[in-house]
Design a protein around this motif. Structure first.
Motif, short mmCIF file in Angstrom:
data_model
loop_
_atom_site.label_atom_id
_atom_site.label_comp_id
_atom_site.label_asym_id
_atom_site.label_seq_id
_atom_site.Cartn_x
_atom_site.Cartn_y
_atom_site.Cartn_z
N GLU A 3 0.82 -1.21 0.00
CA GLU A 3 0.00 0.00 0.00
C GLU A 3 0.86 1.26 0.00
O GLU A 3 0.49 2.27 -0.59
CB GLU A 3 -0.95 0.02 1.20
CG GLU A 3 -2.12 -0.91 1.11
CD GLU A 3 -1.82 -2.34 1.54
OE1 GLU A 3 -2.72 -3.17 1.48
OE2 GLU A 3 -0.67 -2.63 1.92
N PRO A 41 -7.77 -0.69 2.19
CA PRO A 41 -8.00 0.76 2.05
C PRO A 41 -7.49 1.59 3.23
O PRO A 41 -6.95 2.68 3.03
CB PRO A 41 -9.53 0.86 1.93
CG PRO A 41 -9.93 -0.44 1.33
CD PRO A 41 -8.99 -1.45 1.94
N GLU A 42 -7.63 1.09 4.45
CA GLU A 42 -7.18 1.84 5.62
C GLU A 42 -5.67 2.05 5.60
O GLU A 42 -5.17 3.12 5.96
CB GLU A 42 -7.59 1.14 6.92
CG GLU A 42 -9.09 1.10 7.15
CD GLU A 42 -9.80 -0.02 6.38
OE1 GLU A 42 -9.13 -0.92 5.83
OE2 GLU A 42 -11.03 0.04 6.31
N LEU A 43 -4.93 1.02 5.17
CA LEU A 43 -3.48 1.15 5.08
C LEU A 43 -3.09 2.12 3.96
O LEU A 43 -2.14 2.89 4.10
CB LEU A 43 -2.82 -0.21 4.85
CG LEU A 43 -2.92 -1.21 6.00
CD1 LEU A 43 -2.30 -2.54 5.59
CD2 LEU A 43 -2.23 -0.67 7.24
N GLU A 45 -4.87 4.66 2.93
CA GLU A 45 -5.17 6.01 3.41
C GLU A 45 -4.12 6.50 4.39
O GLU A 45 -3.71 7.67 4.34
CB GLU A 45 -6.55 6.02 4.06
CG GLU A 45 -7.67 5.82 3.06
CD GLU A 45 -9.01 5.50 3.71
OE1 GLU A 45 -9.10 5.48 4.95
OE2 GLU A 45 -9.97 5.25 2.94
N THR A 46 -3.64 5.62 5.26
CA THR A 46 -2.60 6.00 6.22
C THR A 46 -1.30 6.34 5.51
O THR A 46 -0.65 7.35 5.82
CB THR A 46 -2.37 4.87 7.24
OG1 THR A 46 -3.58 4.63 7.95
CG2 THR A 46 -1.27 5.22 8.23
#
Length: 71
Positions: A3, A41-43, A45-46
């Protein structure tokens, strides 16, 4: 964690587009992610948030749209 490299590519493309249009700031970036790509997705975004610090992307919203698989 691929990511991070994907987020780097997203930032590179967004910044290049901003430069080509004379934009000083980017408010949001939208990308589409296929379900079978194995991207969290969370990774993403981070990673995007970390990479956008001190750039015209700082504070920009990353919108991740998930696409279903096609066979």
């Amino acid at each position: 964690m691929h990511e991070f490299s994907i987020a780097q590519s997203i930032c590179d493309v967004a910044l290049e587009e901003a430069r080509s249009h004379g934009a000083l700031r980017i408010r949001s970036v939208t990308c589409r992610v296929g379900l079978l790509r194995g991207i969290v997705p969370e990774l993403l975004e981070t990673a995007f948030e970390l990479l956008s610090d001190d750039t015209p992307l700082q504070g920009a919203c990353l919108v991740v749209e998930t696409e279903g698989a096609q066979v």
